[in-house]
Motif scaffolding. Structure first.
Motif, PDB file in Angstrom:
ATOM      1  N   PRO A 198      19.785  17.059  60.260  1.00  0.00           N
ATOM      2  CA  PRO A 198      18.605  16.170  60.761  1.00  0.00           C
ATOM      3  C   PRO A 198      18.263  15.086  59.625  1.00  0.00           C
ATOM      4  CG  PRO A 198      17.781  18.323  60.446  1.00  0.00           C
ATOM      5  CD  PRO A 198      19.416  18.498  60.380  1.00  0.00           C
ATOM      6  N   GLU A 199      18.401  15.385  58.194  1.00  0.00           N
ATOM      7  CA  GLU A 199      18.132  14.651  57.285  1.00  0.00           C
ATOM      8  C   GLU A 199      19.169  13.669  56.838  1.00  0.00           C
ATOM      9  OE1 GLU A 199      19.968  18.520  55.344  1.00  0.00           O
ATOM     10  OE2 GLU A 199      19.609  17.549  57.352  1.00  0.00           O
ATOM     11  N   ALA A 200      20.299  13.688  57.533  1.00  0.00           N
ATOM     12  CA  ALA A 200      21.612  12.739  57.301  1.00  0.00           C
ATOM     13  C   ALA A 200      20.919  11.282  57.508  1.00  0.00           C
ATOM     14  CB  ALA A 200      22.745  13.117  57.923  1.00  0.00           C
ATOM     15  N   THR A 201      21.808  10.408  56.786  1.00  0.00           N
ATOM     16  CA  THR A 201      21.450   8.844  56.845  1.00  0.00           C
ATOM     17  C   THR A 201      22.666   8.595  58.044  1.00  0.00           C
ATOM     18  OG1 THR A 201      20.719   8.376  54.620  1.00  0.00           O
ATOM     19  CG2 THR A 201      21.661   6.628  56.065  1.00  0.00           C
ATOM     20  N   GLU A 202      22.173   7.913  58.932  1.00  0.00           N
ATOM     21  CA  GLU A 202      23.462   7.485  60.123  1.00  0.00           C
ATOM     22  C   GLU A 202      23.821   6.164  59.710  1.00  0.00           C
ATOM     23  OE1 GLU A 202      22.466   8.125  64.106  1.00  0.00           O
ATOM     24  OE2 GLU A 202      20.820   9.576  63.665  1.00  0.00           O
ATOM     25  N   GLY A 208      26.992  11.995  50.349  1.00  0.00           N
ATOM     26  CA  GLY A 208      28.398  11.532  50.507  1.00  0.00           C
ATOM     27  C   GLY A 208      28.822  11.420  51.919  1.00  0.00           C
ATOM     28  N   ASN A 209      29.878  11.147  52.460  1.00  0.00           N
ATOM     29  CA  ASN A 209      29.967  11.134  53.972  1.00  0.00           C
ATOM     30  C   ASN A 209      30.316  12.663  54.272  1.00  0.00           C
ATOM     31  OD1 ASN A 209      30.119   8.261  54.023  1.00  0.00           O
ATOM     32  ND2 ASN A 209      32.133   8.249  54.017  1.00  0.00           N
ATOM     33  N   VAL A 210      29.584  13.137  55.497  1.00  0.00           N
ATOM     34  CA  VAL A 210      29.591  14.407  55.866  1.00  0.00           C
ATOM     35  C   VAL A 210      30.996  14.516  56.986  1.00  0.00           C
ATOM     36  CG1 VAL A 210      28.761  16.595  56.627  1.00  0.00           C
ATOM     37  CG2 VAL A 210      27.430  15.020  55.145  1.00  0.00           C
ATOM     38  N   VAL A 211      30.563  13.898  57.872  1.00  0.00           N
ATOM     39  CA  VAL A 211      31.403  13.790  59.296  1.00  0.00           C
ATOM     40  C   VAL A 211      31.470  12.524  59.592  1.00  0.00           C
ATOM     41  CG1 VAL A 211      31.500  16.339  59.787  1.00  0.00           C
ATOM     42  CG2 VAL A 211      29.822  14.869  60.918  1.00  0.00           C
ATOM     43  N   ARG A 248      30.734  21.558  56.200  1.00  0.00           N
ATOM     44  CA  ARG A 248      30.753  20.155  55.384  1.00  0.00           C
ATOM     45  C   ARG A 248      29.399  19.883  54.695  1.00  0.00           C
ATOM     46  NH1 ARG A 248      32.954  18.132  52.961  1.00  0.00           N
ATOM     47  NH2 ARG A 248      32.813  15.766  53.570  1.00  0.00           N
ATOM     48  N   LYS A 249      28.423  20.292  55.388  1.00  0.00           N
ATOM     49  CA  LYS A 249      27.223  19.951  54.667  1.00  0.00           C
ATOM     50  C   LYS A 249      27.051  20.869  53.546  1.00  0.00           C
ATOM     51  CE  LYS A 249      22.129  20.600  55.719  1.00  0.00           C
ATOM     52  NZ  LYS A 249      21.113  20.921  56.854  1.00  0.00           N
ATOM     53  N   ALA A 250      27.459  22.225  53.733  1.00  0.00           N
ATOM     54  CA  ALA A 250      27.348  22.978  52.647  1.00  0.00           C
ATOM     55  C   ALA A 250      28.051  22.496  51.394  1.00  0.00           C
ATOM     56  CB  ALA A 250      27.550  24.353  53.037  1.00  0.00           C
ATOM     57  N   GLN A 251      29.283  22.072  51.584  1.00  0.00           N
ATOM     58  CA  GLN A 251      30.067  21.475  50.541  1.00  0.00           C
ATOM     59  C   GLN A 251      29.515  20.229  49.963  1.00  0.00           C
ATOM     60  OE1 GLN A 251      33.840  20.469  52.732  1.00  0.00           O
ATOM     61  NE2 GLN A 251      34.792  22.049  51.366  1.00  0.00           N
ATOM     62  N   ASN A 252      28.880  19.544  50.569  1.00  0.00           N
ATOM     63  CA  ASN A 252      28.079  18.193  49.860  1.00  0.00           C
ATOM     64  C   ASN A 252      27.134  18.367  49.341  1.00  0.00           C
ATOM     65  OD1 ASN A 252      30.290  16.615  51.348  1.00  0.00           O
ATOM     66  ND2 ASN A 252      28.731  15.232  51.975  1.00  0.00           N
ATOM     67  N   LYS A 287      27.946  19.907  45.882  1.00  0.00           N
ATOM     68  CA  LYS A 287      28.623  19.115  45.193  1.00  0.00           C
ATOM     69  C   LYS A 287      27.587  18.428  44.488  1.00  0.00           C
ATOM     70  CE  LYS A 287      30.261  15.626  47.503  1.00  0.00           C
ATOM     71  NZ  LYS A 287      30.983  14.788  48.380  1.00  0.00           N
ATOM     72  N   LYS A 288      26.217  18.355  45.122  1.00  0.00           N
ATOM     73  CA  LYS A 288      25.079  17.627  44.647  1.00  0.00           C
ATOM     74  C   LYS A 288      24.604  18.595  43.317  1.00  0.00           C
ATOM     75  CE  LYS A 288      20.666  16.128  45.855  1.00  0.00           C
ATOM     76  NZ  LYS A 288      19.813  15.767  47.007  1.00  0.00           N
ATOM     77  N   GLN A 289      24.529  19.922  43.533  1.00  0.00           N
ATOM     78  CA  GLN A 289      24.199  20.677  42.323  1.00  0.00           C
ATOM     79  C   GLN A 289      24.968  20.686  41.198  1.00  0.00           C
ATOM     80  OE1 GLN A 289      23.836  24.408  44.603  1.00  0.00           O
ATOM     81  NE2 GLN A 289      21.796  23.610  45.292  1.00  0.00           N
ATOM     82  N   LYS A 290      26.412  20.396  41.260  1.00  0.00           N
ATOM     83  CA  LYS A 290      27.296  20.414  40.205  1.00  0.00           C
ATOM     84  C   LYS A 290      26.806  19.188  39.221  1.00  0.00           C
ATOM     85  CE  LYS A 290      30.916  23.026  42.104  1.00  0.00           C
ATOM     86  NZ  LYS A 290      32.203  23.213  42.660  1.00  0.00           N
TER      87      LYS A 290
END
Length: 121
Positions: free
Chosen positions: A36-40, A53-56, A111-115, A118-121
């Protein structure tokens, strides 16, 4: 008639053939449940959900809806695709079959979890 706010993705859906629009809306709604928080936005000419980053991505074609969760999303869920055609970065959902929305949601969550990781690294 309910008014859906205009976004690049709703504009894409409205510009698609009328018979495909319900499936595109189902796909968008399933993805938005998870993101719900993603940018479209439109990226590579396709509806894209962006969160760190792009999720899907997804897109309408003559005989299928393409779903693009990236190579890792495909690899992780390949055993669940059954008769769906898929490649390194995409899976095709035929227009003459119901969309596997639960699978779409699980892949999107992966994919959301992956992104977010990534943000935390």
């Amino acid at each position: 008639m309910n008014h859906i706010p205009s976004t690049p993705i709703t504009d894409y859906i409205l510009s698609s053939p009328p018979e495909v629009q319900p499936k595109l809306n189902q796909m968008r709604d399933a993805i938005l449940e998870i993101l719900p928080e993603a940018t479209e936005k439109i990226s590579y000419g396709m509806p894209t959900f962006y969160l760190n980053g792009n999720v899907v991505h997804f897109a309408a074609f003559a005989h299928h809806i393409g779903f693009y969760p990236g190579a890792e999303g495909i690899e992780h869920f390949a055993s669940e695709f059954g008769s769906y055609k898929f490649s390194k970065g995409a899976v095709q959902f035929p227009l003459d079959q119901p969309l596997p929305l639960e699978l779409v949601k699980r892949i999107t969550a992966f994919r959301k979890a992956q992104n977010l990781e990534k943000k935390q690294k």
